[in-house]
Design a protein around this motif. Structure first.
Motif, PDB file in Angstrom:
ATOM      1  N   GLU A 139       0.915  -1.106  -0.077  1.00  0.00           N
ATOM      2  CA  GLU A 139      -0.040   0.016  -0.019  1.00  0.00           C
ATOM      3  C   GLU A 139       0.867   1.192   0.002  1.00  0.00           C
ATOM      4  OE1 GLU A 139      -3.712  -2.102   2.359  1.00  0.00           O
ATOM      5  OE2 GLU A 139      -2.379  -0.675   3.483  1.00  0.00           O
ATOM      6  N   ASP A 140       1.958   1.240   0.935  1.00  0.00           N
ATOM      7  CA  ASP A 140       2.794   2.285   0.910  1.00  0.00           C
ATOM      8  C   ASP A 140       3.350   2.620  -0.642  1.00  0.00           C
ATOM      9  OD1 ASP A 140       2.700   2.550   3.573  1.00  0.00           O
ATOM     10  OD2 ASP A 140       4.575   1.470   4.027  1.00  0.00           O
ATOM     11  N   VAL A 141       3.799   1.529  -1.262  1.00  0.00           N
ATOM     12  CA  VAL A 141       4.305   1.819  -2.626  1.00  0.00           C
ATOM     13  C   VAL A 141       3.390   2.131  -3.263  1.00  0.00           C
ATOM     14  CG1 VAL A 141       4.983   0.304  -4.609  1.00  0.00           C
ATOM     15  CG2 VAL A 141       6.020  -0.095  -2.469  1.00  0.00           C
ATOM     16  N   VAL A 142       2.068   1.962  -3.494  1.00  0.00           N
ATOM     17  CA  VAL A 142       1.198   2.400  -4.473  1.00  0.00           C
ATOM     18  C   VAL A 142       0.944   3.953  -4.022  1.00  0.00           C
ATOM     19  CG1 VAL A 142      -1.217   2.336  -5.202  1.00  0.00           C
ATOM     20  CG2 VAL A 142      -0.017   0.520  -4.836  1.00  0.00           C
ATOM     21  N   ARG A 143       0.767   4.370  -2.841  1.00  0.00           N
ATOM     22  CA  ARG A 143       0.822   5.724  -2.388  1.00  0.00           C
ATOM     23  C   ARG A 143       1.954   6.533  -2.799  1.00  0.00           C
ATOM     24  NH1 ARG A 143       0.015   3.736   2.723  1.00  0.00           N
ATOM     25  NH2 ARG A 143      -2.369   3.537   3.133  1.00  0.00           N
ATOM     26  N   ALA A 144       2.944   5.809  -3.023  1.00  0.00           N
ATOM     27  CA  ALA A 144       4.227   6.552  -3.346  1.00  0.00           C
ATOM     28  C   ALA A 144       4.579   6.612  -5.071  1.00  0.00           C
ATOM     29  CB  ALA A 144       5.499   6.028  -2.571  1.00  0.00           C
ATOM     30  N   LEU A 145       3.586   6.020  -5.868  1.00  0.00           N
ATOM     31  CA  LEU A 145       3.857   5.855  -7.203  1.00  0.00           C
ATOM     32  C   LEU A 145       4.098   7.458  -7.809  1.00  0.00           C
ATOM     33  CD1 LEU A 145       1.645   3.159  -8.542  1.00  0.00           C
ATOM     34  CD2 LEU A 145       4.131   3.086  -8.182  1.00  0.00           C
ATOM     35  N   PRO A 146       3.370   8.489  -7.222  1.00  0.00           N
ATOM     36  CA  PRO A 146       3.500   9.635  -8.106  1.00  0.00           C
ATOM     37  C   PRO A 146       5.080  10.203  -8.004  1.00  0.00           C
ATOM     38  CG  PRO A 146       1.540   9.811  -7.015  1.00  0.00           C
ATOM     39  CD  PRO A 146       2.158   8.339  -6.492  1.00  0.00           C
ATOM     40  N   ARG A 147       5.561   9.980  -6.577  1.00  0.00           N
ATOM     41  CA  ARG A 147       7.141  10.237  -6.429  1.00  0.00           C
ATOM     42  C   ARG A 147       7.884   9.719  -7.331  1.00  0.00           C
ATOM     43  NH1 ARG A 147       8.742  13.025  -1.452  1.00  0.00           N
ATOM     44  NH2 ARG A 147      10.651  13.385  -2.583  1.00  0.00           N
ATOM     45  N   ALA A 148       7.560   8.193  -7.193  1.00  0.00           N
ATOM     46  CA  ALA A 148       8.519   7.204  -8.002  1.00  0.00           C
ATOM     47  C   ALA A 148       8.511   7.301  -9.338  1.00  0.00           C
ATOM     48  CB  ALA A 148       8.082   5.991  -7.691  1.00  0.00           C
ATOM     49  N   LEU A 149       7.583   7.764 -10.097  1.00  0.00           N
ATOM     50  CA  LEU A 149       7.276   7.972 -11.451  1.00  0.00           C
ATOM     51  C   LEU A 149       7.978   9.181 -11.694  1.00  0.00           C
ATOM     52  CD1 LEU A 149       3.554   6.899 -11.932  1.00  0.00           C
ATOM     53  CD2 LEU A 149       5.283   6.398 -13.455  1.00  0.00           C
ATOM     54  N   ALA A 150       8.183  10.310 -11.097  1.00  0.00           N
ATOM     55  CA  ALA A 150       8.997  11.348 -11.156  1.00  0.00           C
ATOM     56  C   ALA A 150      10.380  11.137 -10.821  1.00  0.00           C
ATOM     57  CB  ALA A 150       8.548  12.557 -10.144  1.00  0.00           C
ATOM     58  N   HIS A 151      11.003  10.112 -10.582  1.00  0.00           N
ATOM     59  CA  HIS A 151      12.446  10.102 -10.138  1.00  0.00           C
ATOM     60  C   HIS A 151      12.986   9.382 -11.187  1.00  0.00           C
ATOM     61  CE1 HIS A 151      15.800   8.878  -8.176  1.00  0.00           C
ATOM     62  NE2 HIS A 151      15.753   9.894  -7.355  1.00  0.00           N
ATOM     63  N   PRO A 152      14.321   9.646 -11.714  1.00  0.00           N
ATOM     64  CA  PRO A 152      14.987   8.752 -12.893  1.00  0.00           C
ATOM     65  C   PRO A 152      15.170   7.378 -12.371  1.00  0.00           C
ATOM     66  CG  PRO A 152      16.292  10.579 -11.895  1.00  0.00           C
ATOM     67  CD  PRO A 152      15.107  10.792 -11.104  1.00  0.00           C
ATOM     68  N   ARG A 153      15.160   6.992 -11.212  1.00  0.00           N
ATOM     69  CA  ARG A 153      15.366   5.705 -10.651  1.00  0.00           C
ATOM     70  C   ARG A 153      14.077   5.096  -9.933  1.00  0.00           C
ATOM     71  NH1 ARG A 153      21.009   3.652  -9.330  1.00  0.00           N
ATOM     72  NH2 ARG A 153      20.986   5.152  -7.523  1.00  0.00           N
ATOM     73  N   GLY A 154      12.927   5.264 -10.557  1.00  0.00           N
ATOM     74  CA  GLY A 154      11.855   5.062  -9.786  1.00  0.00           C
ATOM     75  C   GLY A 154      11.997   3.676  -9.260  1.00  0.00           C
ATOM     76  N   GLU A 155      12.374   2.601  -9.918  1.00  0.00           N
ATOM     77  CA  GLU A 155      12.356   1.266  -9.364  1.00  0.00           C
ATOM     78  C   GLU A 155      13.007   1.279  -8.010  1.00  0.00           C
ATOM     79  OE1 GLU A 155      12.539  -1.429 -13.426  1.00  0.00           O
ATOM     80  OE2 GLU A 155      14.362  -1.186 -12.224  1.00  0.00           O
ATOM     81  N   ARG A 156      14.364   2.134  -7.975  1.00  0.00           N
ATOM     82  CA  ARG A 156      14.802   2.310  -6.665  1.00  0.00           C
ATOM     83  C   ARG A 156      13.886   2.986  -5.630  1.00  0.00           C
ATOM     84  NH1 ARG A 156      20.729   1.758  -6.672  1.00  0.00           N
ATOM     85  NH2 ARG A 156      20.762   0.041  -8.172  1.00  0.00           N
ATOM     86  N   TRP A 157      13.264   3.958  -5.995  1.00  0.00           N
ATOM     87  CA  TRP A 157      12.602   4.451  -5.162  1.00  0.00           C
ATOM     88  C   TRP A 157      11.311   3.477  -4.462  1.00  0.00           C
ATOM     89  CZ3 TRP A 157      13.124   9.682  -3.755  1.00  0.00           C
ATOM     90  CH2 TRP A 157      12.020  10.139  -2.821  1.00  0.00           C
ATOM     91  N   ILE A 158      10.885   2.616  -5.363  1.00  0.00           N
ATOM     92  CA  ILE A 158       9.877   1.874  -4.853  1.00  0.00           C
ATOM     93  C   ILE A 158      10.572   0.833  -4.077  1.00  0.00           C
ATOM     94  CG2 ILE A 158       8.677  -0.427  -5.715  1.00  0.00           C
ATOM     95  CD1 ILE A 158       7.621   1.609  -8.152  1.00  0.00           C
ATOM     96  N   GLU A 159      11.819   0.479  -4.196  1.00  0.00           N
ATOM     97  CA  GLU A 159      12.611  -0.322  -3.237  1.00  0.00           C
ATOM     98  C   GLU A 159      12.579   0.060  -1.799  1.00  0.00           C
ATOM     99  OE1 GLU A 159      16.117  -1.963  -4.634  1.00  0.00           O
ATOM    100  OE2 GLU A 159      16.917  -2.227  -2.776  1.00  0.00           O
TER     101      GLU A 159
END
Ligand code: GLY
Ligand code: MN
Ligand code: MN
Length: 463
Positions: free
Chosen positions: A216-236
């Protein structure tokens, strides 16, 4: 074996100690009792486990080390996690266990006495003995460096096991069966853990519940992750925060794989960007402080909505997973759920015209690995069990396992229609085998495409 008793280790930020300082450090310390809430959560269940092990090896000495610290570089070590069977037998799961050893000493023909060899606290008053100053000078084990550990009498109270000073072993393991050198003992330790007791199922449910919160945290964080050049790392990182805050950490390296990265089964580099047109495959699990891990995968449309092609692939994998889950029951062969899932995949691929028919094993080009495994203290739990008790065996009530079929449609696979290339979908859930089937432990996370979209929508509205 650990280097005990040791001269204090020195490293790059140790300073030399003057006689005056050594004298000062040996004096004027108030008693520092163990925290009142210190306890070994599994204490009540470990005697039965040791008794089951004892019954398999009458008259033989069993030596089960916690394992050693591993150097990361120079004087820095990796975080320590005890060997799973040691944790299972003693209930000791902490970072303070390196070098410790459980010895099951034969006593009488049909019994063993358990003795835990532990590194005791180093005295704070002795400024001349072999442990002089270790509490503040020993960067690996000194309690001012790594925290207080129980003394022998305290450890005995906590574990209910007789405790002795590790130094009594003289720096070598006593002769006897030891799992790293004895496949029969290693197999026994794995097989005894195949069926989980009620306390273990509770721990696994806790791991699953924390993992649900992490997703659930990851889904909430998707807008930030999509904006980051290494969004996969943001999710991790977002998932890792939940794992570390609620438990011991992640139970294995998180796989955060967007787009074609999801076609790499163990994509843990996680260095890619995210694009809203892609699917994200997130395979992650929280490990509890008691060291039980969940292992869950969801494949999510990064836009919040599946495209028709994404939905088509997803629905085939979901149908395969449903078929696999329906095959779980006591007495079913362990391999049955995988075969049931693969039948659905092969038929689906044939229907799409990717395969000529559903026979043979050519579907494996698109699925690559097996559809599940036992789960417990290790993510691939009990892997050292003999084939006849696990891979070629039958399911039993109380076993916990994953069902995780997937389709990995490589971006450069010319056998596939172009619109399907570069898509990887896995759906992975954790289940406990019950008297007449299996209970889905991870049902709080949605699985159908509609439910996934609705769940993502609600979380993103919240974000
Ligand atoms: N994440 C490893 C597995 O699913 O088995
Ligand atoms: Mn798995
Ligand atoms: Mn997994």
């Amino acid at each position: 074996m650990a280097d005990a008793p040791t001269r204090p280790r020195t490293g790059s930020h140790d300073l030399s100690v003057s006689t005056a300082l050594a004298r000062s450090m040996a004096r004027d310390w108030a008693p520092s009792p163990l925290p009142l809430d210190a306890r070994v959560t599994a204490r009540a269940v470990t005697p039965a486990r040791r008794a089951r092990l004892s019954a398999r090896f009458p008259g033989e000495r069993l030596v089960i080390p916690a394992g050693e610290l591993r150097v990361r570089s120079n004087d820095c070590d990796h975080r320590f996690r005890p060997y799973s069977a040691y944790a299972w037998l003693t209930g000791l799961t902490g970072e303070d266990q390196p070098g410790h050893v459980l010895v099951m000493e034969p006593s009488g023909t049909h019994d063993h006495e358990a003795v835990l060899y532990l590194r005791p606290r180093s005295p704070r008053t002795d400024d001349t003995g072999p442990h002089a100053g270790a509490f503040y000078r020993d960067r690996r084990y000194g309690e001012l460096w790594v925290g207080r550990r129980p003394d022998l009498d305290e450890a005995e109270r906590l574990t209910g096991i007789r405790c002795a000073d590790l130094a009594e072993l003289g720096g070598t393991l006593p002769p006897g069966r030891e799992p790293s050198a004895d496949p029969r003992l290693a197999a026994a330790l794995a097989e005894l853990r195949l069926v989980k007791d009620a306390w273990e199922v509770e721990q696994l449910q806790l791991a699953v519940d924390h993992t649900t919160a992490g997703f659930e945290d990851v889904v909430r964080a998707l807008p930030r992750a999509l904006a980051h050049p290494r969004g996969e790392r943001w999710i991790e990182g977002v998932f890792g925060l939940r794992a570390r805050a609620e438990g011991n950490g992640t139970g294995y390296e998180t796989i955060a794989a967007a787009g074609a990265h999801a076609c790499v089964l163990h994509w843990t580099r996680n260095d890619g960007a995210l694009d809203p047109s892609q699917l994200l495959l997130l395979d992650a699990g929280v490990e509890t402080d008691t060291l039980y891990t969940a292992d869950i995968t969801r494949t999510l449309p990064l836009s919040g909505r599946f495209s028709p092609a994404q939905r088509r692939v997803y629905e085939l994998v979901l149908a395969a997973q449903e078929a696999g889950i329906a095959a779980l029951r006591p007495g079913a062969r362990f391999r049955d759920f995988h075969l049931a899932a693969m039948r659905v995949i092969a038929e689906g691929l044939a229907e799409w015209g990717v395969l000529k028919d559903a026979e043979g094993d050519l579907h494996r080009r698109y699925t690559l690995c097996s559809s599940g495994h036992m789960l417990g203290l290790d993510v691939h739990d009990c892997a050292q069990a003999r084939a006849e008790t696990y891979l070629d065996g039958v399911l039993e009530e109380g076993q916990v396992l994953t069902v995780e079929p997937g389709l990995y449609l490589q971006p450069d696979d010319l056998t596939l229609p172009p619109e399907l290339r570069g898509m990887g979908v896995r759906i992975e859930d954790d289940l406990v085998v019950t008297a007449d089937g299996a209970r889905l432990m991870s049902s709080a996370l949605p699985r159908t495409p509609d439910a996934v979209e609705e769940w993502m929508g609600a979380l993103l509205d919240d974000a």
